[in-house]
Design a protein around this motif. Structure first.
Motif, mmCIF file in Angstrom:
data_model
loop_
_atom_site.group_PDB
_atom_site.id
_atom_site.type_symbol
_atom_site.label_atom_id
_atom_site.label_comp_id
_atom_site.label_asym_id
_atom_site.label_seq_id
_atom_site.Cartn_x
_atom_site.Cartn_y
_atom_site.Cartn_z
ATOM 1 N N ASP A 106 24.397 42.292 -5.235
ATOM 2 C CA ASP A 106 25.343 43.477 -5.642
ATOM 3 C C ASP A 106 24.514 44.800 -5.729
ATOM 4 N N GLU A 107 23.406 44.792 -6.827
ATOM 5 C CA GLU A 107 22.676 45.746 -6.982
ATOM 6 C C GLU A 107 21.539 46.099 -5.898
ATOM 7 N N ASP A 108 21.472 45.433 -4.970
ATOM 8 C CA ASP A 108 20.555 45.480 -3.891
ATOM 9 C C ASP A 108 19.083 45.234 -4.262
ATOM 10 N N ILE A 109 18.977 44.501 -5.234
ATOM 11 C CA ILE A 109 17.510 44.331 -5.853
ATOM 12 C C ILE A 109 16.894 43.364 -4.913
ATOM 13 N N LEU A 110 17.608 42.260 -4.417
ATOM 14 C CA LEU A 110 17.021 41.175 -3.827
ATOM 15 C C LEU A 110 18.158 40.921 -2.558
ATOM 16 N N ASP A 111 17.567 40.550 -1.404
ATOM 17 C CA ASP A 111 18.395 39.847 -0.454
ATOM 18 C C ASP A 111 18.487 38.453 -0.691
ATOM 19 N N THR A 112 18.865 37.697 0.482
ATOM 20 C CA THR A 112 19.122 36.051 0.476
ATOM 21 C C THR A 112 17.808 35.453 0.683
ATOM 22 N N HIS A 113 16.631 36.214 1.073
ATOM 23 C CA HIS A 113 15.468 35.547 1.660
ATOM 24 C C HIS A 113 14.937 34.353 0.365
ATOM 25 N N ILE A 114 14.786 35.101 -0.754
ATOM 26 C CA ILE A 114 14.231 34.063 -1.822
ATOM 27 C C ILE A 114 15.096 33.047 -2.340
ATOM 28 N N PHE A 115 16.417 33.293 -2.175
ATOM 29 C CA PHE A 115 17.345 32.280 -2.597
ATOM 30 C C PHE A 115 17.482 30.910 -1.558
ATOM 31 N N GLN A 116 17.159 31.500 -0.469
ATOM 32 C CA GLN A 116 17.016 30.376 0.603
ATOM 33 C C GLN A 116 15.979 29.242 0.121
ATOM 34 N N LEU A 117 14.953 29.981 -0.311
ATOM 35 C CA LEU A 117 13.700 29.213 -0.707
ATOM 36 C C LEU A 117 14.106 28.079 -1.987
ATOM 37 N N GLU A 118 15.030 28.767 -2.675
ATOM 38 C CA GLU A 118 15.400 28.060 -3.858
ATOM 39 C C GLU A 118 16.284 26.693 -3.311
ATOM 40 N N GLN A 119 17.112 27.037 -2.405
ATOM 41 C CA GLN A 119 17.743 25.639 -1.943
ATOM 42 C C GLN A 119 16.816 24.728 -1.235
ATOM 43 N N VAL A 120 15.869 25.199 -0.584
ATOM 44 C CA VAL A 120 14.712 24.162 0.177
ATOM 45 C C VAL A 120 14.047 23.369 -0.994
ATOM 46 N N GLU A 121 13.605 24.138 -2.184
ATOM 47 C CA GLU A 121 12.955 23.422 -3.150
ATOM 48 C C GLU A 121 13.590 22.290 -3.657
ATOM 49 N N HIS A 122 14.947 22.159 -3.641
ATOM 50 C CA HIS A 122 15.581 20.968 -4.265
ATOM 51 C C HIS A 122 15.085 19.820 -3.335
ATOM 52 N N ILE A 123 14.712 19.978 -2.172
ATOM 53 C CA ILE A 123 14.601 18.906 -1.276
ATOM 54 C C ILE A 123 13.168 18.442 -1.315
ATOM 55 N N SER A 124 12.343 19.471 -1.439
ATOM 56 C CA SER A 124 10.832 19.317 -1.718
ATOM 57 C C SER A 124 10.247 19.333 -2.764
ATOM 58 N N ASP A 125 9.600 20.468 -3.104
ATOM 59 C CA ASP A 125 8.970 20.546 -4.632
ATOM 60 C C ASP A 125 9.851 21.249 -5.545
ATOM 61 N N PRO A 126 10.109 20.627 -6.508
ATOM 62 C CA PRO A 126 11.204 21.289 -7.709
ATOM 63 C C PRO A 126 10.508 22.488 -8.396
#
Length: 141
Positions: free
Chosen positions: A17-37
């Motif tokens: 909402d504040e345009d601080i981040l886009d979705t890139h970083i949070f896509q990585l957060e989703q991947v981490e649950h599969i591989s390395d926590p």
């Protein structure tokens, strides 16, 4: 525990909402649950450490007399690139401005852009650290 999840979700949404981040970083957060926590946390911490160092180098370079605009350009590109990988929109936008100002050899305007970039980076850093703390609380709950 549900309240903590909602707080994390609201904080994540505030980044967008504040345009601080886009979705890139949070896509990585989703991947981490599969591989390395710890992948997400490690990625954020490396970015924050390296970008803070780059900002310090830029600040030092701006005090040189005469200013080496090629070196400044290199460091601004480095910061833009790493910030783009994490999706730090406001930092990227200021880095782009600073790069253009360095091409024009407009030191005063580049310094003003750099000051704004430092503020945006500090805001990003503070919010990301708070976010990581909440995620860690959820993980230990």
């Amino acid at each position: 525990m549900e309240a903590l999840r909602q707080q994390i979700s609201a904080m994540r949404q505030s980044f967008f909402d504040e345009d601080i981040l886009d979705t890139h970083i949070f896509q990585l957060e989703q991947v981490e649950h599969i591989s390395d926590p710890s992948l997400f946390e490690d990625f954020v911490n490396v970015y924050l450490r390296d970008s803070t160092k780059t900002l310090a180098i830029i600040e030092e370079e701006m005090t040189n007399n005469p200013v080496n605009y090629m070196d400044l350009d290199k460091y601004f590109h480095q910061l833009k690139s790493s910030s783009n990988c994490i999706g730090a929109n406001k930092v990227v936008n200021e880095a782009k401005k600073a790069i253009e100002l360095c091409k024009e050899e407009n030191l005063e305007a580049a310094k003003a852009s750099f000051e704004k970039m430092k503020v945006e980076h500090t805001t990003l850093k503070t919010k990301l650290q708070a976010y990581l703390e909440l995620v860690a609380q959820l993980g230990s709950a």
